[in-house]
Structures are given as C-alpha cells and as structure tokens.
Scaffold this active site. Sequence first.
Site, short mmCIF file in Angstrom:
data_model
loop_
_atom_site.label_atom_id
_atom_site.label_comp_id
_atom_site.label_asym_id
_atom_site.label_seq_id
_atom_site.Cartn_x
_atom_site.Cartn_y
_atom_site.Cartn_z
CB CYS A 1 12.44 40.39 58.86
SG CYS A 1 11.86 38.68 60.01
CG HIS B 1 15.62 37.14 49.99
ND1 HIS B 1 16.80 36.37 50.48
CD2 HIS B 1 14.53 36.72 49.66
CE1 HIS B 1 15.90 34.95 50.32
NE2 HIS B 1 14.36 35.41 49.77
#
Length: 332
Positions: free
Chosen positions: A102, A171
Amino acid sequence: MVKIGNIELGEFPLLLAPMEDVSDPPFRAVCKENGADLMYTEFISSEGLIRDAAKSVRKLDIFEYERPIGIQLFGSDIETMRACTEIATQASPDLIDINYGCPVKNVACRGAGAALLQDIPKMVRMTEAVVKATHLPVTVKTRLGWDDTTKNILEVAERLQDIGIQALTVHGRTRVQMYKGAADWTLIGRIKENPRTTIPIFGNGDIDSPQKALAYKNRYGVDGIMIGRASIGYPWIFNEVKHYLRTGELLTPPTLAARVEACRKHLDFSVRWKGEITGILEMRRHYTNYFRGLNHFKPYRMRLVESLSHEELNGILSEISEAYHQAEFVTA
C-alpha cells in the site's frame, strides 16, 4: 494446477485485489459470481484489530460461498502483527496475506505497507512472525521497490520464500509511482525465471482487458493474475478473461439489464450488511462504474447518488432497466 498450501486454484487463477473501501463482502459477492478464483478482504490494520476497533473487526466478516478467501493485514510493529494474525486466524479464512504494497501516505508514512520495502530485514522478521503465528498459508502482496533506485523485489522474493510464505503477488510499480505511469512487469517475469522460485507468483497492475491478460501471461510466465481497479463496477472481467484464455474469443459485453441486476445485488447486500444509510452512502462510489459508457445516463446517476432510500434506489434501477428495453441508452 496452481496451489497455495493445500488450496487448489486451477490452472491460471484470477485473483481479486484487496482494495480499501472497495473489496467488502457486497463487492466480493458480485466478483465471485462472475469468476474470481481467490479474493481478499480489504486490508485490516493490525493496531485496529488489537484495539478491537469496530471497523477493523467488521472487516473480518467472511462467508462460506467466498472461499477460498484471504484476510489481508498491515502494520508497522512486529509483535502487533503477530498478535493480530492470531486474531485473524480465529475468523477461519483460507489464508493470511500481508500487505507490503500500500503506497498511500497515512499507511506508508507510519512505517507500514510499502514502507517495509525500505527495511527488508524488518520485513523478513515481520513475515516470519506472522508465519509462525498461524497454521494457515501466508502470502504477501508488495511492489517492485520503494523507488527506481531500490527495486529490490528479486531479493525480497527469495528471502520471503525462504522463511515460509506460500505465494507472492507483485504490483508492477514502485511506491513512489503510486498508481501513475505504466506498470512494469519485467521484474515480475524475472522472479518466475529464477530457478530458486518455487512458490506461485501472481502479477498485478494495469490488467484491464482479456487481451492484455493473455499477453502478460505469455510474456512474463506468471502463475496467475490479480485484478483490481478494472473490476470496480465491472465484475464481468474475470469471466471475460477466462473465456478469452480458453477460446481466444471475446465474450459479448454485459447488457444494460445485466449491469442493473449486478448493481441491484451489490446495493441490496450493502444495505443488509452495513445498514440502510451506510450501505447507501458507500454504494455511491460504484454507480458511475456500473454504468460507464452509457449515453443519456447523467440524470439517473444524479438521482442515484442523491437518494437515501433503499426502496427509491431500487425504483430508479427499475426505471433504468425499463429505459433499456425502450432502447433509450446507446453505449458511447
């Protein structure tokens, strides 16, 4: 067959990304119905769970039809992460996932999420503590690195595998990139090429079409793909990707009637789970996505986001469905 521990996920699983304020049970329900193979809760604050904060505890809600499902945790303190893992395990998910990806300020600047990419030894110690605190498989979601000068994902993958994680999702951006620019899957492919890699590796970032899913599958050799933003208001993407991978043909896009039906199911579940007012307010972020690309829709959208009545909202959705039958809408 791709497996995480004893969890069988098929030949090329599609994962629903854990997204804050999005991946709640109502949203997960429509994604599961439309082909998601593995889903995760919204990320849960370890500190909030230890304090028994209502918002964090509520995120532990999982339902049998969602399985397999993982609970995702984040935090900056190793002991707190260990303790909250024990709490999360009692909710009986199929796996525990750690968020090291995050990028948002109020997470990363508190030493959690992607911030751990700046302290790999601490990341390893934290992961080991989580692995030892549960009998469930532990997985990790992270990014390429903190910035372009510290793309350390190859080292991270080996070290986390060595201390016991059973799958890794990457990611294809750094923390500094946030969600800007194009995702770079090159290093994700290099993890798969590493002969030391034995755990499943899932790629994440910019998969918004069946064609791109197939291209990235072939180019980078990942074991599966995690889909996030492209699924918001468009849960059909999972079955569309599966069909394309299987046949090479594109499914016909959902009709407006299908969009209305999915939106109604999402709304009804949201109201049941959160209560009428909260459920309605938190659905507002989804309407534009469910009906994206339709001409003459703005007046209906305004009514949907202004209403505070579940009954009235269902009536508006019925009007939209009727307008479909009268061919009022044309896809832009």
